[in-house]
Design an enzyme around this catalytic site. Structure first.
Site, PDB file in Angstrom:
ATOM      1  N   VAL A 107       1.345   4.092  -4.051  1.00 25.88           N
ATOM      2  CA  VAL A 107       0.780   5.510  -3.779  1.00 25.88           C
ATOM      3  C   VAL A 107       2.132   6.209  -4.019  1.00 25.88           C
ATOM      4  CG1 VAL A 107      -0.260   7.051  -2.452  1.00 25.88           C
ATOM      5  CG2 VAL A 107      -0.868   4.723  -2.423  1.00 25.88           C
ATOM      6  N   ASP A 116       1.754 -20.717   0.811  1.00 23.62           N
ATOM      7  CA  ASP A 116       1.678 -21.909  -0.056  1.00 23.62           C
ATOM      8  C   ASP A 116       0.902 -21.756  -1.280  1.00 23.62           C
ATOM      9  OD1 ASP A 116      -1.032 -21.650   1.007  1.00 23.62           O
ATOM     10  OD2 ASP A 116      -0.873 -23.053   2.507  1.00 23.62           O
ATOM     11  N   ASN A 171      -7.269   1.902   3.590  1.00 29.02           N
ATOM     12  CA  ASN A 171      -6.262   1.786   4.753  1.00 29.02           C
ATOM     13  C   ASN A 171      -7.209   1.933   6.039  1.00 29.02           C
ATOM     14  OD1 ASN A 171      -3.997   1.328   3.144  1.00 29.02           O
ATOM     15  ND2 ASN A 171      -3.867   3.606   2.849  1.00 29.02           N
ATOM     16  N   HIS A 218       0.816  -1.217  -0.042  1.00 27.11           N
ATOM     17  CA  HIS A 218       0.124   0.019   0.008  1.00 27.11           C
ATOM     18  C   HIS A 218       0.790   1.309  -0.106  1.00 27.11           C
ATOM     19  CE1 HIS A 218      -4.514  -1.339   1.107  1.00 27.11           C
ATOM     20  NE2 HIS A 218      -3.691  -2.212   0.293  1.00 27.11           N
ATOM     21  N   ASP A 219       2.032   1.134   0.240  1.00 28.53           N
ATOM     22  CA  ASP A 219       3.209   2.243   0.352  1.00 28.53           C
ATOM     23  C   ASP A 219       3.513   2.370  -1.247  1.00 28.53           C
ATOM     24  OD1 ASP A 219       4.888   4.226   1.153  1.00 28.53           O
ATOM     25  OD2 ASP A 219       6.477   2.729   1.123  1.00 28.53           O
ATOM     26  N   ASP A 260      -7.243 -17.472   2.551  1.00 30.16           N
ATOM     27  CA  ASP A 260      -7.260 -18.748   2.218  1.00 30.16           C
ATOM     28  C   ASP A 260      -7.267 -19.532   3.368  1.00 30.16           C
ATOM     29  OD1 ASP A 260      -4.695 -19.443   3.094  1.00 30.16           O
ATOM     30  OD2 ASP A 260      -3.951 -19.522   1.088  1.00 30.16           O
ATOM     31  N   THR A 283      -5.114 -21.323   4.944  1.00 29.11           N
ATOM     32  CA  THR A 283      -4.009 -21.604   5.590  1.00 29.11           C
ATOM     33  C   THR A 283      -3.352 -19.921   5.689  1.00 29.11           C
ATOM     34  OG1 THR A 283      -2.937 -22.079   3.874  1.00 29.11           O
ATOM     35  CG2 THR A 283      -3.411 -23.974   5.323  1.00 29.11           C
TER      36      THR A 283
END
Length: 285
Positions: free
Chosen positions: A37, A213, A61, A33-34, A206, A208
């Site tokens: 932008v 994975d 955010n 996210h850094d 997901d 796990t």
């Protein structure tokens, strides 16, 4: 200039992930996210002030970006190891993302260093440039292309969703209204994400969520992508082949993920005389 910096980052990340496995995904997401932008410049870490419109308040955010205290802790440890503030917050974010992936069983890679920190932030750019969980494939491709990332990078980096959780409000429409979803899976998700309310309830991206994975890609192949933007990668479009291949080949996914992370970490860095090395990651010097 400071051989103790990298071991210090690794120590704090490992301790944070040991305390809360989910933190690994959160630190990885902060870096992502850094970078999307205005480049990898630690702009996401800046708090709101009278002159800074913090990216922390942008829709993607607010109430969801987390791990800021861990970054503060890393910064303090790194400055201690180096004897002074030598390492930028932008480099710390980049290395912490790598170390988080490693701590959760994923690949390692060489992180190029020497980024400097921005002196501004842009909530508007965060709102416009961060890919949305509601995007379809053409919009996702376009969003990544804008950052100099290709279709392979899109699929590999989306694989970061092998880690972490998403809020109910981001997949509610998908589990109640979409048809490109396994019915049993939709019902299962509905148990913790009601039609009304429960917007901040979490579900694993997901099954796990704290292990690196191929489950994320297996899920897409069987129509169990949690977010609309996840399933968009396997709906008869040009990314189907890559998704299929990653779903059965962890080595190939890990290798491509590492290469794409290096590429993403190199988006428009501030170097040389541009930017600064912040004394406190949350504010400009």
């Amino acid at each position: 200039m400071c051989p103790g910096a990298l071991p210090a980052i690794k120590r704090v990340v490992e301790a944070a992930v040991k305390q809360e496995r989910r933190m690994g995904a959160s630190l990885l997401r902060l870096h992502f996210h850094d970078c999307f932008v205005n480049g990898c410049d630690a702009s996401i870490l800046l708090d709101q002030t009278s002159i800074i419109d913090s990216e922390k308040n942008a829709f993607p955010n607010v109430n969801s970006a987390r791990g800021f205290e861990v970054i503060d802790k890393i910064k303090a440890e790194v400055d201690k190891a180096c004897g002074c503030p030598l390492v930028s917050c932008a480099d710390i974010l980049t290395v912490a993302a790598r170390d988080s992936v490693v701590a959760l069983g994923g690949p390692t890679w060489e992180v190029p260093l020497g980024r400097r920190d921005s002196m501004t932030a842009s909530r508007a750019t965060a709102n416009s440039d961060l890919p949305s969980p509601f995007m379809d494939l053409p919009a996702l491709i376009n969003s990544f292309q804008k950052q100099g990332l290709n279709v392979k990078d899109l699929v590999a980096l989306s694989g970061a969703h092998t880690l972490g959780f998403a809020q109910c409000q981001l997949f509610k429409n998908r589990i109640y209204n979409e048809t490109t979803i396994d019915a049993k899976f939709a019902r299962q998700r509905q148990t913790t994400c009601p039609r009304t309310g429960g917007d901040l309830n979490l579900a694993p991206l997901d099954q796990t969520a704290a292990a690196f994975d191929t489950k994320y890609f297996n899920n897409l192949v069987s129509k169990k992508g949690l977010l609309h933007s996840d399933q968009a990668l396997f709906l008869g479009g040009q990314t189907d082949g890559l998704v299929k291949s990653y779903s059965t080949n962890l080595a190939s996914f890990s290798n491509d993920f590492a290469n794409s992370m290096i590429k993403m970490g190199n988006i428009k860095p501030l170097t040389g005389k541009n930017g600064q090395v912040r004394l406190n990651c949350r504010r400009v010097n």
